[in-house]
Write an enzyme that holds these catalytic residues in place. Structure first.
Site, PDB file in Angstrom:
ATOM      1  CB  SER A  63      -0.857  -0.035   1.210  1.00 33.45           C
ATOM      2  OG  SER A  63      -1.427   1.166   1.416  1.00 33.45           O
ATOM      3  CE1 TYR A  81      -3.746  -2.041   4.925  1.00 29.76           C
ATOM      4  CE2 TYR A  81      -3.308  -0.108   4.102  1.00 29.76           C
ATOM      5  CZ  TYR A  81      -3.511  -1.411   3.767  1.00 29.76           C
ATOM      6  OH  TYR A  81      -3.666  -1.605   2.543  1.00 29.76           O
TER       7      TYR A  81
END
Length: 260
Positions: A144, A157
């Site tokens: 990501s 995250y």
């Protein structure tokens, strides 16, 4: 040989019940691969398999359960006798591991452990189980842009995906003697199940956060799932035969833009 063809290749896609994982699985099948669809939710997997026909196989399993993964591996080998490609698309954020309603100093340790396990351990275990039978193939991990940039809220995250990228480079070196290439894709902003309400309101218009993201994206929009699938197909194909240990942003220029 066609550079981008995956004819006669067998792939396993974890997280195939999600928007991005499902798009990747469909793309691999269109490119000619037979695809094992792995996730915990059987219903969405069966719907996807029905749309792909005989080129798909449902694998109901948890990426954090080694025994379930080993059973899935045995199922694929019994069905198609080989595994050439692994795409680790399982993962996601954990609301309790975000900053917003609570400060960083109040983040629960258990929530941070959960988001790291889901994204990092949920990549390591499939690499161990499925990667052990791959020879001359490819592994693609889904990272990501939160691993590259300090995005607000998603502290756990982002850290977990940064670990996935380091693992990708390490495995690329470790598995090179077996002819296995290991790369990662770092998506920018795509609308999925987890972030839809953060990016779009009930009418489908951009939220305040969505507007900020689009403004910071040179392409001026969110990505479409098929646009991520194309990069994964390339990384799995002969067209990328000398590409390993890299992370490819698919982000409409978000990572390149300073905002000025």
């Amino acid at each position: 040989m066609e550079l981008f063809s995956l004819e006669d290749r067998v792939a396993v896609v974890t997280g195939a019940s999600g928007v991005l994982g499902g798009a990747i699985a469909r793309g691999l099948a269109v490119a000619g691969a037979r695809v094992g669809l792995l996730a915990r939710r059987r219903g969405p997997l069966e719907d996807l398999a029905d749309s792909l026909g005989e080129s798909a196989l449902v694998l109901e399993a948890d990426v954090l359960d080694a025994a379930q993964l080993e059973l899935a591996r045995a199922t694929v080998l019994d069905h198609w006798d080989r595994i050439d490609i692994l795409v680790n698309a399982a993962g996601g954020n954990v609301p309790a591991a975000t900053v917003g309603e609570r400060s960083f100093f109040e983040l629960p340790e258990a929530a941070l452990d959960e988001v790291v396990k889901l994204n990092f351990n949920g990549t390591v275990l499939p690499c161990q189980v499925f990667g052990s039978v791959i020879a001359g193939g490819a592994i693609v991990n889904i990272s990501s842009l939160a691993a590259h940039r300090a995005l607000t809220r998603v502290v756990g995250y982002g850290a977990a995906k940064a670990a996935v990228e380091n693992l990708t480079r390490w495995l690329a070196v470790e598995l090179a003697p077996q002819g296995v290439r290991v790369n990662a894709v770092a998506p920018g902003f795509f609308v999925g199940e987890q972030n839809r309400t953060l990016l779009l309101d009930e009418s489908g218009a951009l939220t305040e956060r969505g507007e900020r993201i689009v403004k910071a994206t040179p392409a001026g929009r969110f990505g479409e799932p098929d646009e991520l699938a194309g990069t994964v197909i390339w990384l799995c194909s002969a067209a990328a035969s000398f590409v390993t240990g890299v992370v490819i942003p698919v982000d409409g220029g978000f990572d390149a833009f300073s905002g000025v």
